[in-house]
Design an enzyme around this catalytic site. Structure first.
Site, PDB file in Angstrom:
ATOM      1  N   SER A 130      -1.575 -54.820 -34.339  1.00  0.00           N
ATOM      2  CA  SER A 130      -1.150 -54.300 -35.644  1.00  0.00           C
ATOM      3  C   SER A 130      -2.035 -53.114 -36.041  1.00  0.00           C
ATOM      4  CB  SER A 130      -1.264 -55.379 -36.721  1.00  0.00           C
ATOM      5  OG  SER A 130      -0.066 -56.112 -36.819  1.00  0.00           O
ATOM      6  N   ASN A 163       7.486 -66.792 -32.455  1.00  0.00           N
ATOM      7  CA  ASN A 163       6.930 -65.575 -31.852  1.00  0.00           C
ATOM      8  C   ASN A 163       5.694 -65.896 -31.002  1.00  0.00           C
ATOM      9  OD1 ASN A 163       4.709 -63.308 -32.158  1.00  0.00           O
ATOM     10  ND2 ASN A 163       6.696 -62.311 -32.067  1.00  0.00           N
ATOM     11  N   LYS A 188     -11.223 -63.022 -39.079  1.00  0.00           N
ATOM     12  CA  LYS A 188     -10.577 -62.616 -37.820  1.00  0.00           C
ATOM     13  C   LYS A 188     -10.784 -61.128 -37.536  1.00  0.00           C
ATOM     14  CE  LYS A 188      -6.607 -64.452 -37.328  1.00  0.00           C
ATOM     15  NZ  LYS A 188      -5.178 -64.759 -37.479  1.00  0.00           N
ATOM     16  N   LYS A 211      -3.057 -62.182 -47.137  1.00  0.00           N
ATOM     17  CA  LYS A 211      -1.896 -62.948 -46.676  1.00  0.00           C
ATOM     18  C   LYS A 211      -0.895 -62.999 -47.813  1.00  0.00           C
ATOM     19  CE  LYS A 211      -0.740 -65.176 -42.860  1.00  0.00           C
ATOM     20  NZ  LYS A 211      -1.155 -64.860 -41.482  1.00  0.00           N
ATOM     21  N   LYS A 268      -5.456 -56.786 -44.685  1.00  0.00           N
ATOM     22  CA  LYS A 268      -4.425 -56.889 -43.653  1.00  0.00           C
ATOM     23  C   LYS A 268      -4.045 -58.345 -43.473  1.00  0.00           C
ATOM     24  CE  LYS A 268      -2.147 -54.864 -40.223  1.00  0.00           C
ATOM     25  NZ  LYS A 268      -0.913 -55.543 -40.668  1.00  0.00           N
ATOM     26  N   THR A 328       0.107 -61.332 -29.936  1.00  0.00           N
ATOM     27  CA  THR A 328      -0.637 -62.547 -30.280  1.00  0.00           C
ATOM     28  C   THR A 328      -0.805 -63.421 -29.042  1.00  0.00           C
ATOM     29  OG1 THR A 328       0.213 -62.437 -32.527  1.00  0.00           O
ATOM     30  CG2 THR A 328      -0.650 -64.564 -31.814  1.00  0.00           C
TER      31      THR A 328
HETATM   32  P1  NAD Z   1       7.568 -68.342 -36.093  1.00  0.00           P
HETATM   33  O1  NAD Z   1       8.259 -68.540 -37.390  1.00  0.00           O
HETATM   34  O2  NAD Z   1       8.052 -67.266 -35.181  1.00  0.00           O
HETATM   35  O3  NAD Z   1       7.558 -69.724 -35.274  1.00  0.00           O
HETATM   36  C1  NAD Z   1       7.037 -70.929 -35.769  1.00  0.00           C
HETATM   37  C2  NAD Z   1       7.438 -72.024 -34.804  1.00  0.00           C
HETATM   38  O4  NAD Z   1       6.757 -73.223 -35.146  1.00  0.00           O
HETATM   39  C3  NAD Z   1       8.932 -72.363 -34.832  1.00  0.00           C
HETATM   40  O5  NAD Z   1       9.358 -72.673 -33.529  1.00  0.00           O
HETATM   41  C4  NAD Z   1       8.984 -73.621 -35.721  1.00  0.00           C
HETATM   42  O6  NAD Z   1      10.108 -74.422 -35.427  1.00  0.00           O
HETATM   43  C5  NAD Z   1       7.701 -74.284 -35.296  1.00  0.00           C
HETATM   44  N1  NAD Z   1       7.136 -75.228 -36.254  1.00  0.00           N
HETATM   45  C6  NAD Z   1       6.875 -75.052 -37.567  1.00  0.00           C
HETATM   46  N2  NAD Z   1       6.340 -76.176 -38.080  1.00  0.00           N
HETATM   47  C7  NAD Z   1       6.250 -77.068 -37.066  1.00  0.00           C
HETATM   48  C8  NAD Z   1       5.769 -78.392 -36.947  1.00  0.00           C
HETATM   49  N3  NAD Z   1       5.265 -79.032 -37.996  1.00  0.00           N
HETATM   50  N4  NAD Z   1       5.828 -78.983 -35.728  1.00  0.00           N
HETATM   51  C9  NAD Z   1       6.325 -78.340 -34.655  1.00  0.00           C
HETATM   52  N5  NAD Z   1       6.786 -77.086 -34.701  1.00  0.00           N
HETATM   53  C10 NAD Z   1       6.763 -76.463 -35.890  1.00  0.00           C
HETATM   54  O7  NAD Z   1       6.017 -68.114 -36.442  1.00  0.00           O
HETATM   55  P2  NAD Z   1       4.907 -67.426 -35.543  1.00  0.00           P
HETATM   56  O8  NAD Z   1       4.811 -66.008 -35.968  1.00  0.00           O
HETATM   57  O9  NAD Z   1       5.095 -67.783 -34.109  1.00  0.00           O
HETATM   58  O10 NAD Z   1       3.605 -68.148 -36.108  1.00  0.00           O
HETATM   59  C11 NAD Z   1       3.175 -69.433 -35.608  1.00  0.00           C
HETATM   60  C12 NAD Z   1       1.691 -69.580 -35.937  1.00  0.00           C
HETATM   61  O11 NAD Z   1       0.966 -68.521 -35.318  1.00  0.00           O
HETATM   62  C13 NAD Z   1       1.339 -69.524 -37.417  1.00  0.00           C
HETATM   63  O12 NAD Z   1       0.236 -70.357 -37.666  1.00  0.00           O
HETATM   64  C14 NAD Z   1       0.932 -68.086 -37.609  1.00  0.00           C
HETATM   65  O13 NAD Z   1       0.125 -67.891 -38.738  1.00  0.00           O
HETATM   66  C15 NAD Z   1       0.207 -67.849 -36.307  1.00  0.00           C
HETATM   67  N6  NAD Z   1       0.059 -66.447 -35.942  1.00  0.00           N
HETATM   68  C16 NAD Z   1       1.148 -65.665 -35.704  1.00  0.00           C
HETATM   69  C17 NAD Z   1       0.943 -64.333 -35.391  1.00  0.00           C
HETATM   70  C18 NAD Z   1       2.094 -63.420 -35.069  1.00  0.00           C
HETATM   71  O14 NAD Z   1       1.822 -62.278 -34.680  1.00  0.00           O
HETATM   72  N7  NAD Z   1       3.328 -63.839 -35.201  1.00  0.00           N
HETATM   73  C19 NAD Z   1      -0.349 -63.800 -35.308  1.00  0.00           C
HETATM   74  C20 NAD Z   1      -1.428 -64.645 -35.529  1.00  0.00           C
HETATM   75  C21 NAD Z   1      -1.218 -65.968 -35.841  1.00  0.00           C
END
Ligand code: NAD
Length: 415
Positions: free
Chosen positions: A348, A220, A93, A105, A69, A189
Site C-alpha cells: 500500500s 483476500n 505494524k 482503521k 494508514k 499480504t
Molecule cells: P476478506 O473479507 O477478504 O476475507 C475474510 C475471510 O474470513 C472470509 O473467507 C470469511 O468467510 C472468513 N471469516 C470471517 N470470520 C470467520 C470466522 N469466524 N471463522 C472462519 N472464517 C471466517 O478479508 P481479508 O482482507 O482477507 O482479511 C482477513 C484478515 O486479514 C483480517 O483480520 C484483516 O484485518 C487481515 N488483513 C488483511 C489485509 C489485506 O490486505 N486484505 C492486510 C493485513 C491484514
C-alpha cells in the site's frame, strides 16, 4: 465467558512491551490512546426506497511517524473498540517494517452479504464523504480490509476526487490498476506472510516443501496464501470460512477450492474432504497454521490443541495474550500479525508513493522491494526476541513501540 474485547487485548500487549522496555508513564499516557475517534451516523437510501441510518468509524491512533494508514472493514459485528485496537496495531505494524506512517482503521456496521451493489456503492460514497473531514492523501489513507475490496476503494477514491474537483489517487490504496493501483497489491499480504514464514521455517530447520498448512478464512489474505503456499510445495490440508471448513490430509488444490467458492459462495461445501467447523481448522494436524479471518480465534480454550510448529498471523489479533503464553511454552513459533501481515501495508505504501510521483513500478520491482523489507523486519524482530528471551510478538512490539516513542520524543509535546 467474558466478552472478548480487542482494544483491551491491544492495550494489554502494549503494556507488556512497555514494561519490558521500561517506558516512562508519560510516554505510555501518550501512546495508549488513539489520537482521534470519529463516529458517524448517516442515512442510506435502500433499494426499497426506505432510509436506514448506519454507524461508521474512523480512528487514527498515532501520526508521529507520518500520515495515518489503515483499512476499512464492513460487517455486522464491527465495534468502536475493535477499530481502536486495529488502529493501534497499524501504528506498530508500520513502525515494525519501518514505513513512514502512523496507524488508523475504519469500519461500518452493516451486513454487506445482504446488500445490493447499489446499496454498497451509496453506503461507501456517503461514508467516504462523512470521514472526508479527516482522510486525505497527506493525512489519512484508507485501504481494503474485511468485506471491502478494490471496487470499494475505487468508489472511495472517486467520491473524494469529486469533492476536490480533480483526481486524487493517493487518498486510498488497494485500488484497481486502471486508476493508480499497484502491481502486487492484491497478493501483497499473503506474499509477505510467505516471506516471513520462509524465514521462520529456516530458523527452526523445517523445510517448506511438503509442509502441511491449515488456513482459517478464505478471503483476500487466506485464499492468496493458500495459492502461494501451494505453489511453494506445501500441502494445504484444511481451510474454512464463516460457513464451515474442510480437512483432507492428502492436500487440496486451492485453485479448485477458489472456483468452488465462486460458484457456491463458500468453501465449506467443497466435496473432496471431511467437513469440519470453522474453528476445528485451527486444531487439525499441520505444520503451519495461518489464521486469516478475524480477531480472538486462538484463546486459552484451544491454544493447547494447536499442533502447528509455526503460526503465521495473516489476520489481525487472532491470538489472545493467554493463548500466546500457552503457545510459547509449547514451542510453537508465532509470527505476530504486525509482522506477518505487514506485506499489505507495505505494498500500500508503494502504491501511495507511485501515485504521488505518478511513476509506476513493475511487478518484479514490487516483489523484490517487499521481500527486502519483510526479511529485514523479520530478522530485526527475531534478534530482539533472542536478546530478551521472549516470543516474537513481544520482540515486535518492543521494536515498534520504541520507534514510535523515539519519534514522539524527538518531535516534543506541542505546545
Ligand atoms: P476478506 O473479507 O477478504 O476475507 C475474510 C475471510 O474470513 C472470509 O473467507 C470469511 O468467510 C472468513 N471469516 C470471517 N470470520 C470467520 C470466522 N469466524 N471463522 C472462519 N472464517 C471466517 O478479508 P481479508 O482482507 O482477507 O482479511 C482477513 C484478515 O486479514 C483480517 O483480520 C484483516 O484485518 C487481515 N488483513 C488483511 C489485509 C489485506 O490486505 N486484505 C492486510 C493485513 C491484514
Amino acid at each position: 465467558m467474558q466478552q472478548f474485547n480487542p482494544y483491551e487485548m491491544a492495550v494489554q500487549q502494549f503494556e507488556r512491551a512497555a514494561d519490558k522496555l521500561g517506558l516512562s508513564e508519560d510516554m505510555r499516557e501518550i501512546l495508549r490512546k488513539p489520537k482521534r475517534e470519529l463516529v458517524v451516523n448517516f442515512p442510506l437510501r435502500l433499494d426499497s426506497g426506505r432510509i436506514k441510518t448506519l454507524t461508521g468509524y474512523r480512528v487514527q491512533h498515532n501520526v508521529n511517524r507520518g500520515p495515518a494508514k489503515g483499512g476499512i472493514r464492513y460487517g455486522p459485528d464491527v465495534t468502536l473498540d475493535e477499530v481502536k485496537a486495529l488502529a493501534m496495531w497499524m501504528t506498530w505494524k508500520c513502525a515494525v517494517v519501518g514505513i513512514p506512517y502512523g496507524g488508523a482503521k475504519g469500519g461500518v456496521i452493516c451486513d454487506p452479504r445482504n446488500m445490493t451493489a447499489g446499496e454498497l456503492e451509496r453506503m461507501t460514497r456517503r461514508f467516504t464523504t462523512e470521514i472526508s473531514i479527516i482522510i486525505g492523501p497527506h493525512s489519512d489513507i484508507p485501504a481494503p480490509d474485511i468485506n471491502t475490496n478494490s471496487q470499494v476503494m475505487a468508489w472511495m477514491m472517486d467520491t473524494y476526487s469529486m469533492h476536490e474537483g480533480f483526481s486524487v489517487p493517493a487518498v486510498v490504496t488497494g485500488k484497481p490498476l486502471s486508476i493508480g493501483g499497484s502491481e502486487g497489491r492484491n497478493d501483497a499480504t499473503a506474499t509477505g506472510v510467505l516471506f516471513v514464514t520462509r524465514r521462520a521455517a529456516r530458523r527452526i530447520g523445517m523445510p517448506l516443501r511438503g509442509a502441511r498448512v491449515s488456513i482459517q478464512g478464505f478471503g483476500n489474505a487466506g485464499s492468496v496464501a493458500a495459492r502461494l503456499f501451494h505453489s511453494e510445495g506445501c500441502k494445504i490440508v484444511a481451510f474454512s470460512d464463516t460457513s464451515g471448513g474442510l480437512y483432507n490430509e492428502e492436500g487440496l488444490d486451492p485453485a479448485l477450492v477458489q472456483r468452488h467458492k465462486l460458484e457456491h459462495g463458500t468453501v465449506a461445501t467443497y466435496p473432496h474432504g471431511q467437513s469440519i467447523s470453522s474453528t476445528d481448522v485451527l486444531e487439525v494436524p499441520c505444520d503451519i497454521l495461518i489464521p486469516a479471518a478475524t480477531e480472538g480465534q486462538i484463546t486459552e480454550h484451544n491454544a493447547e490443541k494447536i499442533q502447528a510448529r509455526i503460526l503465521a498471523e495473516a489476520a489481525n489479533g487472532p491470538t489472545t495474550p493467554e493463548a500466546d503464553a500457552i503457545l510459547f511454552n509449547k514451542g510453537c513459533l508465532v509470527i505476530p500479525d504486525i509482522l506477518a501481515n505487514a506485506g499489505g501495508v507495505t505494498v500500500s505504501y508503494f502504491e501511495w508513493v507511485q501515485d504521488l510521483q505518478s511513476l509506476f513500478w513493475d511487478d518484479a520491482d514490487i516483489t523484490h522491494r517487499l521481500e527486502v523489507i519483510m526479511n529485514k523486519a523479520f530478522d530485526a524482530v527475531a534478534n530482539k526476541a533472542e536478546e530478551y528471551h521472549c516470543d516474537l510478538r513481544l520482540g515486535a512490539n518492543m521494536l515498534a513501540i520504541s520507534r514510535v516513542a523515539e519519534a514522539t520524543l524527538v518531535r516534543g509535546i506541542y505546545p
